[in-house]
Scaffold this active site. Structure first.
Site, mmCIF file in Angstrom:
data_model
loop_
_atom_site.group_PDB
_atom_site.id
_atom_site.type_symbol
_atom_site.label_atom_id
_atom_site.label_comp_id
_atom_site.label_asym_id
_atom_site.label_seq_id
_atom_site.Cartn_x
_atom_site.Cartn_y
_atom_site.Cartn_z
ATOM 1 N N LYS A 112 63.615 -18.491 35.310
ATOM 2 C CA LYS A 112 64.960 -17.750 35.632
ATOM 3 C C LYS A 112 65.800 -18.869 36.383
ATOM 4 O O LYS A 112 65.255 -20.002 36.834
ATOM 5 C CB LYS A 112 64.902 -16.498 36.817
ATOM 6 C CG LYS A 112 63.986 -16.964 37.945
ATOM 7 C CD LYS A 112 63.597 -15.740 38.742
ATOM 8 C CE LYS A 112 62.891 -15.976 40.105
ATOM 9 N NZ LYS A 112 61.996 -15.143 40.607
ATOM 10 N N ARG A 164 62.556 -3.958 47.121
ATOM 11 C CA ARG A 164 63.567 -4.665 46.460
ATOM 12 C C ARG A 164 63.970 -4.130 44.994
ATOM 13 O O ARG A 164 64.836 -3.460 44.612
ATOM 14 C CB ARG A 164 63.282 -6.108 46.352
ATOM 15 C CG ARG A 164 64.375 -6.908 45.853
ATOM 16 C CD ARG A 164 63.761 -8.572 46.036
ATOM 17 N NE ARG A 164 63.109 -8.954 44.913
ATOM 18 C CZ ARG A 164 62.642 -9.909 44.812
ATOM 19 N NH1 ARG A 164 63.200 -11.193 45.377
ATOM 20 N NH2 ARG A 164 61.520 -10.227 43.838
ATOM 21 N N MET A 171 82.325 -32.906 51.169
ATOM 22 C CA MET A 171 82.447 -32.325 50.097
ATOM 23 C C MET A 171 81.980 -33.292 48.840
ATOM 24 O O MET A 171 80.930 -32.781 48.102
ATOM 25 C CB MET A 171 83.754 -31.748 49.397
ATOM 26 C CG MET A 171 83.730 -31.116 48.129
ATOM 27 S SD MET A 171 85.274 -30.637 47.521
ATOM 28 C CE MET A 171 85.994 -29.441 48.805
ATOM 29 N N TYR A 225 83.678 -36.066 59.525
ATOM 30 C CA TYR A 225 84.643 -34.844 60.095
ATOM 31 C C TYR A 225 84.164 -34.274 61.255
ATOM 32 O O TYR A 225 82.889 -34.266 61.709
ATOM 33 C CB TYR A 225 84.336 -33.589 59.015
ATOM 34 C CG TYR A 225 85.438 -33.840 57.800
ATOM 35 C CD1 TYR A 225 86.688 -33.951 57.728
ATOM 36 C CD2 TYR A 225 84.792 -33.879 56.461
ATOM 37 C CE1 TYR A 225 87.640 -34.124 56.740
ATOM 38 C CE2 TYR A 225 85.606 -34.104 55.388
ATOM 39 C CZ TYR A 225 86.968 -34.114 55.504
ATOM 40 O OH TYR A 225 87.787 -34.356 54.364
HETATM 41 C C1 LIG Z 1 60.840 -15.446 41.039
HETATM 42 C C2 LIG Z 1 59.725 -14.601 40.617
HETATM 43 C C3 LIG Z 1 58.258 -15.085 40.776
HETATM 44 C C4 LIG Z 1 58.135 -16.633 40.821
HETATM 45 O O1 LIG Z 1 57.853 -16.829 42.083
HETATM 46 P P1 LIG Z 1 57.303 -18.340 42.410
HETATM 47 O O2 LIG Z 1 57.536 -18.152 44.061
HETATM 48 O O3 LIG Z 1 58.933 -19.007 42.221
HETATM 49 O O4 LIG Z 1 56.274 -18.675 42.041
HETATM 50 C C5 LIG Z 1 57.373 -14.150 40.101
HETATM 51 N N1 LIG Z 1 57.709 -12.856 39.976
HETATM 52 C C6 LIG Z 1 58.762 -12.276 40.279
HETATM 53 C C7 LIG Z 1 58.844 -10.834 40.218
HETATM 54 C C8 LIG Z 1 59.783 -13.120 40.494
HETATM 55 O O5 LIG Z 1 60.945 -12.590 40.947
#
Ligand SMILES: *Cc1c(COP(=O)(O)O)cnc(C)c1O
Length: 383
Positions: A39, A150, A320, A272
């Protein structure tokens, strides 16, 4: 080469290290299959390059967050294999979409063979209706919530579904899955509690293979492996544990180019807010990276870089496009315009930089900016 010469900062991504990490994770998965979570553009490192590398390594199951990521991944996999090698054929690959089915997107998902992770009864009903309409069985994973609160079926929806399995009619349940909240703290009581909650939930559902462990979950031991594991961060070099040494190979190297070096007198301020004042005559190197590149502003006064084995502390605030380092400890000849400072790498792993920035490696990786000159190498050979 030219692009590298006019780029300020160079990001090197070691696909060999990603593959080595995949092999290490797979070797820790008992008999479970090891998927790859790609992802957010493979945690910022580039789905286009990362997915084919993992596919060539034998990975056949991928997880993305959104439908658009799934579409991009399907296109990448098809381009990479061109349908030539039947063993690597994209048809053999399953792409799960973690955010589930969205109303109106069902046809697109089916057409592109994107398999939803059903996160609620409304999604179960939508997918079952789709199956009914098509007159065929269609695949999905079912996510039950065991502690993240969640996504995934909450307790009341699990109750409802457990009383009426017919709502799953037409759905081929590839996996029942859940997600760990505290896997990076092996001693945390949540791990066992979620394992037990998941066991009980599965008893109330039709029998299906189970998937539970993220990267950190793999290192909690074989109870957590089940049939399919879902590592993300550790593929990309992130530590699976807050408590133990990191067994993963570092994947990225970020090198910032020095634009100028100047000598300032004691008492002179840098950056800054004039929040840093030299307490001695100091040589300051200005490097072409800043918070617009995902080099977090919270590294101000706490971060550092490396030249060879010498740490050069970050002084003043990150701006930046620029950041400043105290290079007084190095001979003048070693730090000049054009010199490179290691910002992330062997001396400065992502977890250390993340801690200095007050965040986690995930945020460092997914925030890596678009102005870097990106090079992909395969420096880490087969294990
Ligand atoms: C992002 C995610 C993972 C991967 O988790 P990591 O901690 O990056 O290994 C696995 N399962 C779900 C449901 C996730 O959202």
């Amino acid at each position: 080469m030219l692009a590298q010469q006019h780029a300020g900062t160079v990001l090197t991504i070691d696909l060999g290290a990603i593959c080595a990490n995949y092999r290490l994770l797979r070797s820790r998965c008992s008999s479970a299959q090891c998927a790859a979570v790609v992802k957010a553009n493979a945690y910022g490192l580039g789905i286009e390059q990362v997915a084919p590398a993992l596919s060539a390594e034998g990975c056949r199951t991928f997880f993305v967050a959104t439908i658009d990521e799934g579409l991009a991944l399907r296109a990448v996999l098809e381009r990479a294999h061109g349908g030539e090698n039947p063993r690597n054929s994209p048809n053999q690959t399953t792409v799960f979409v973690l955010s589930g089915v969205m109303t109106g997107a069902e046809e697109t998902m089916l057409h592109h063979r994107l398999t939803p992770v059903l996160n609620g009864l409304n999604e179960v009903d939508a997918w079952a209706a789709m199956a009914k309409g098509k007159g065929t069985e269609i695949t999905a994973a079912l996510h039950v919530d065991t502690g993240m609160s969640r996504l995934g079926l909450p307790d009341d929806e699990l109750d409802e579904l457990s009383r009426d399995w017919s709502r799953l009619q037409g759905i081929h349940l590839a996996y029942v899955m859940s997600h760990l909240a505290c896997a990076d703290e092996p001693g945390h009581e949540m791990n066992r509690a979620q394992l037990e909650a998941f066991r009980l939930a599965r008893q109330r559902l039709p029998s299906a293979p189970a998937s539970f462990a993220n990267s950190a979950g793999i290192f909690l031991g074989s109870d957590y492996h089940m049939v399919l594991t879902r590592p993300g961060i550790s593929l990309y070099g992130g530590s699976p544990s807050l408590e133990n040494a990191n067994p993963m190979a570092q994947v990225i190297k970020l090198q910032g180019k020095v634009l100028q070096v100047r000598e300032i007198d004691r008492g002179r301020s840098v950056g800054y807010g004039a929040t840093y004042r030299a307490d001695r005559r100091t040589r300051v190197a200005t490097v072409a990276v800043g918070y617009a590149d995902g080099y977090l502003r919270s590294l101000s006064h706490s971060g550092g870089g490396y030249i060879g084995d010498v740490r050069v502390p970050l002084v003043g605030r990150v701006s930046m496009d620029l950041v400043t380092f105290d290079v007084s400890d190095l001979p003048e000849t070693e730090v000049r315009p054009g010199s490179m400072i290691e910002l992330i790498g062997a001396h400065n792993p992502i977890d250390v930089v993340a801690a200095e920035a007050g965040t986690i490696s995930y945020e460092i990786l997914t925030g890596l900016g678009s102005r870097y000159h990106r090079t992909y190498v395969s420096a880490t050979g087969p294990a």
